[in-house]
Enzyme design. Structure first.
Site, PDB file in Angstrom:
ATOM      1  N   GLY A   1       0.796  -1.219   0.000  1.00 16.84           N
ATOM      2  CA  GLY A   1       0.000   0.000   0.000  1.00 16.84           C
ATOM      3  C   GLY A   1       0.828   1.268   0.000  1.00 16.84           C
ATOM      4  O   GLY A   1       0.495   2.252  -0.664  1.00 16.84           O
TER       5      GLY A   1
ATOM      6  N   ASN B   1      -8.440   4.512   8.220  1.00 23.11           N
ATOM      7  CA  ASN B   1      -7.877   3.387   8.965  1.00 23.11           C
ATOM      8  C   ASN B   1      -8.018   3.541  10.465  1.00 23.11           C
ATOM      9  O   ASN B   1      -8.049   2.565  11.194  1.00 23.11           O
ATOM     10  CB  ASN B   1      -6.393   3.206   8.611  1.00 23.11           C
ATOM     11  CG  ASN B   1      -5.633   4.508   8.658  1.00 23.11           C
ATOM     12  OD1 ASN B   1      -5.924   5.430   7.906  1.00 23.11           O
ATOM     13  ND2 ASN B   1      -4.666   4.610   9.551  1.00 23.11           N
TER      14      ASN B   1
ATOM     15  N   GLN C   1      -8.199   0.063   3.361  1.00 22.25           N
ATOM     16  CA  GLN C   1      -9.025  -0.464   4.458  1.00 22.25           C
ATOM     17  C   GLN C   1     -10.412  -0.867   3.976  1.00 22.25           C
ATOM     18  O   GLN C   1     -11.167  -1.491   4.725  1.00 22.25           O
ATOM     19  CB  GLN C   1      -9.162   0.594   5.568  1.00 22.25           C
ATOM     20  CG  GLN C   1      -7.871   0.893   6.309  1.00 22.25           C
ATOM     21  CD  GLN C   1      -7.429  -0.238   7.238  1.00 22.25           C
ATOM     22  OE1 GLN C   1      -8.228  -1.103   7.616  1.00 22.25           O
ATOM     23  NE2 GLN C   1      -6.166  -0.241   7.600  1.00 22.25           N
TER      24      GLN C   1
ATOM     25  N   GLY D   1      -2.323  -6.334   0.148  1.00 24.51           N
ATOM     26  CA  GLY D   1      -2.692  -7.714   0.458  1.00 24.51           C
ATOM     27  C   GLY D   1      -3.003  -7.984   1.914  1.00 24.51           C
ATOM     28  O   GLY D   1      -3.971  -8.678   2.244  1.00 24.51           O
ATOM     29  N   HIS D   2      -2.193  -7.413   2.828  1.00 23.51           N
ATOM     30  CA  HIS D   2      -2.255  -7.907   4.202  1.00 23.51           C
ATOM     31  C   HIS D   2      -3.413  -7.371   5.023  1.00 23.51           C
ATOM     32  O   HIS D   2      -3.560  -7.734   6.188  1.00 23.51           O
ATOM     33  CB  HIS D   2      -0.914  -7.658   4.914  1.00 23.51           C
ATOM     34  CG  HIS D   2      -0.616  -6.242   5.260  1.00 23.51           C
ATOM     35  ND1 HIS D   2      -0.641  -5.773   6.550  1.00 23.51           N
ATOM     36  CD2 HIS D   2      -0.266  -5.173   4.498  1.00 23.51           C
ATOM     37  CE1 HIS D   2      -0.303  -4.501   6.570  1.00 23.51           C
ATOM     38  NE2 HIS D   2      -0.065  -4.103   5.332  1.00 23.51           N
TER      39      HIS D   2
ATOM     40  N   THR E   1      11.417  -7.075 -10.471  1.00 25.05           N
ATOM     41  CA  THR E   1      10.989  -8.446 -10.768  1.00 25.05           C
ATOM     42  C   THR E   1       9.712  -8.747  -9.995  1.00 25.05           C
ATOM     43  O   THR E   1       9.615  -8.445  -8.801  1.00 25.05           O
ATOM     44  CB  THR E   1      12.109  -9.437 -10.352  1.00 25.05           C
ATOM     45  OG1 THR E   1      13.276  -9.095 -11.092  1.00 25.05           O
ATOM     46  CG2 THR E   1      11.713 -10.872 -10.624  1.00 25.05           C
TER      47      THR E   1
ATOM     48  N   CYS F   1       4.475   7.883  17.777  1.00 22.20           N
ATOM     49  CA  CYS F   1       5.436   8.248  18.811  1.00 22.20           C
ATOM     50  C   CYS F   1       6.559   9.037  18.141  1.00 22.20           C
ATOM     51  O   CYS F   1       7.074   8.618  17.131  1.00 22.20           O
ATOM     52  CB  CYS F   1       5.992   6.976  19.423  1.00 22.20           C
ATOM     53  SG  CYS F   1       6.153   7.093  21.179  1.00 22.20           S
TER      54      CYS F   1
HETATM   55  C1  LIG Z   1      -5.217   3.420   4.838  1.00 21.14           C
HETATM   56  C2  LIG Z   1      -3.863   2.801   4.695  1.00 21.14           C
HETATM   57  N1  LIG Z   1      -3.059   3.225   3.708  1.00 21.14           N
HETATM   58  C3  LIG Z   1      -1.838   2.698   3.526  1.00 21.14           C
HETATM   59  C4  LIG Z   1      -1.342   1.705   4.333  1.00 21.14           C
HETATM   60  C5  LIG Z   1       0.023   1.137   4.071  1.00 21.14           C
HETATM   61  O1  LIG Z   1      -0.065  -0.130   3.433  1.00 21.14           O
HETATM   62  P1  LIG Z   1       1.150  -1.162   3.502  1.00 21.14           P
HETATM   63  O2  LIG Z   1       1.238  -1.626   4.922  1.00 21.14           O
HETATM   64  O3  LIG Z   1       0.770  -2.276   2.572  1.00 21.14           O
HETATM   65  O4  LIG Z   1       2.372  -0.458   3.042  1.00 21.14           O
HETATM   66  C6  LIG Z   1      -2.143   1.242   5.397  1.00 21.14           C
HETATM   67  C7  LIG Z   1      -1.628   0.218   6.340  1.00 21.14           C
HETATM   68  O5  LIG Z   1      -1.392   0.496   7.500  1.00 21.14           O
HETATM   69  C8  LIG Z   1      -3.437   1.813   5.583  1.00 21.14           C
HETATM   70  O6  LIG Z   1      -4.232   1.422   6.567  1.00 21.14           O
END
Ligand SMILES: Cc1ncc(COP(=O)(O)O)c(C=O)c1O
Length: 390
Positions: A68, A154, A182, A203-204, A240, A328
Site C-alpha cells: 500500500g 484506517n 481499508q 494484500g495484508h 521483478t 510516537c
Molecule cells: C489506509 C492505509 N493506507 C496505507 C497503508 C500502508 O499499506 P502497507 O502496509 O501495505 O504499506 C495502510 C496500512 O497500514 C493503511 O491502513
C-alpha cells in the site's frame, strides 16, 4: 491473546497461504522467455485478471506494487509529476487532512521538495470530507495536479462519499486518487463505477500476504515512475514480479470480495456487541467516527483522562492486542492527526484506542477485553500525566 487489531494486519486466509506455498515452490521470472518464465507470467496475468474482475477494473489497469505504501506514493507523486510536466502551472495538490501517512507524508514531501502547493481538505466531527468542501478546494482547478481522499479511514473507520467526490473531480478534469486499503473486502468497492482515476490496495489487510499490493490506474491517467529499471508493470513500475505474493494476493482479493456482504454482517454484529459492552464498562468512553457509515470491524474510542499508549500497554499485558492512532516521536506520544482534524482537543486526541475485528474474531475475545478494560482504564487514569510542554 485477543487480537483486536485487524486493521493493522489480518491473518492470511488458508487459501492464500496454500496458493503462496504452491507458487513459491516454482521457479521462473515472469519476464523470462523460456517455459518456466512463461508459466510464471501466466500466473501473474491470471492474478491480474482475477483482481481486475473482483474490483471492477480492466486487467491493464492493475499495477502490482510492494504494498500500500508504494501504491500511495506512486499515485500521489507519479500523477503529480506527470500532470505538472504536461502543464507547468499545475502545482496544487488537494488532499484530505485525515489520510494515512503513506499519502500524507508523500504530499508533504512534494510540498517541501517539489514546490507543490497543498490544499488540505477539512473533515467534519465524524471524519467525513464533504463534497461541498471538496468543490471549494478544487476551485476552478486549472492549477490542480492531483487530488487524493481515502475510501475509508484506517483509524476511525469513517467511509467517505467517494463517488460524489470523484464526480466533482471528473467535472473539474482533475485525477482523483483514493486509498482503498481499508475498504476492500469490508464494503463494496468498484473502481470503474466509483469514477476515481487511481486506487490503492494492499494484500495484508484482506487475508493476503504483507509486501504485495496494487495501484489501479485508469488507462488514460499519466503517471511518472518512482522506480526505474525493467519497466515490468506498464513502464510505470519496475522490479521483478513477486509471483507467489501476487498469486496469494489475488486469491485473497477474490475471496474477500466474494464474502464481503456476509463478512460485513458478521463483523458489524460483533462490533455492535463490543461497542455496547465497552460503553457499559466505561461510562464516559467517547465513541469516535461516523456511527453509521463506517467500516464494519472498526470501533474507536477516547477514554477521557487516559494516555492511549499507556492503556494499550496495560491491555497488552492482559492479553489484548489493539492500537492507538497516535504516533510516537522522540519517545513522546503524538496526538492523532485524524482526531485533531475532526476537532478533538489534544487530550481527546491522545486518549484514544482502536479495536478492529476481522475474519477470525470471536465473542470470546470481546469477553476478554471487557474483563480487562475497566481495571486498565482505572490504572491509566491514576498514572496519567499530561505530555511535557502542555
Ligand atoms: C489506509 C492505509 N493506507 C496505507 C497503508 C500502508 O499499506 P502497507 O502496509 O501495505 O504499506 C495502510 C496500512 O497500514 C493503511 O491502513
Amino acid at each position: 491473546m485477543a487480537y483486536l487489531d485487524h486493521a493493522a494486519t489480518t491473518p492470511m486466509i488458508d487459501a492464500a497461504v496454500e496458493a503462496y506455498v504452491a507458487a513459491a515452490r516454482e521457479v521462473g521470472n515472469a519476464s523470462s522467455l523460456h517455459r518456466p518464465g512463461r508459466l510464471a507470467r501466466r500466473s501473474v496475468e491470471e492474478s491480474r485478471e482475477c483482481i481486475a474482475a473482483a474490483l471492477g477494473a480492466r486487467p491493464s489497469e492493475v499495477i502490482f506494487t510492494s504494498g500500500g505504501t508504494e501504491a500511495d506514493n506512486l499515485a500521489v507523486k507519479g500523477i503529480f509529476w506527470a500532470r505538472r510536466a504536461a502543464a507547468a502551472g499545475r502545482v496544487r495538490i488537494v488532499a484530505s487532512s485525515i489520510e494515512h501517512h503513506a499519502v500524507l507524508d508523500a504530499v508533504e514531501w512534494l510540498g517541501a521538495h517539489e514546490g507543490a502547493e497543498i490544499t488540505w481538505l477539512p473533515v467534519d466531527g465524524v471524519g467525513r470530507v464533504s463534497p461541498e468542501a471538496f468543490a471549494e478546494a478544487l476551485g476552478d482547478a486549472g492549477d490542480v495536479a492531483v487530488a487524493t481522499t481515502m475510501w475509508a479511514n484506517n483509524e476511525i473507520g469513517t467511509i467517505q462519499p467517494v463517488a460524489a467526490l470523484a464526480a466533482l473531480a471528473a467535472t473539474a478534469d482533475v485525477p482523483l486518487h483514493s486509498d482503498a486499503i481499508q475498504a476492500v473486502g469490508q464494503v463494496p468497492v468498484d473502481f470503474a463505477a466509483s469514477g476515481v482515476a487511481a486506487m490503492s490496495v494492499t494484500g495484508h489487510k484482506l487475508g493476503g500476504p504483507v509486501g504485495v499490493g496494487a495501484l489501479l490506474l485508469g488507462r488514460d491517467v499519466a503517471c511518472t515512475p518512482l522506480l526505474h529499471g525493467g519497466g515490468q508493470e506498464r513502464d510505470v513500475r519496475s522490479g521483478t514480479l513477486d509471483v507467489a505474493g501476487i498469486v496469494a494476493f489475488a486469491t485473497a482479493v477474490e475471496a474477500s470480495v466474494k464474502r464481503q456482504q456476509e463478512h460485513a454482517a458478521t463483523v458489524s454484529a460483533l462490533r455492535e456487541e463490543l461497542v455496547a459492552r465497552v460503553r457499559a464498562a466505561v461510562a464516559d468512553a467517547v465513541y469516535n467516527g461516523d456511527p453509521v457509515n463506517r467500516l464494519p470491524g472498526n470501533a474507536h474510542f477516547s477514554f477521557p483522562g487516559c494516555a492511549g499508549d499507556a492503556l494499550l500497554l496495560l491491555l497488552d499485558a492482559a492479553g489484548i492486542a489493539c492500537s492507538t492512532g497516535s504516533a510516537c516521536s522522540a519517545g513522546v506520544a503524538q496526538p492523532s492527526h485524524v482526531l485533531l482534524a475532526m476537532g478533538a482537543d489534544d487530550d481527546r486526541a491522545r486518549s484514544s484506542l482502536r479495536f478492529t475485528l476481522g475474519h477470525t474474531s470471536t465473542s470470546a475475545e470481546i469477553d476478554e477485553l471487557i474483563a480487562a478494560l475497566p481495571g486498565a482504564v482505572d490504572r491509566a487514569r491514576r498514572a496519567y500525566r499530561p505530555a511535557p510542554g502542555r
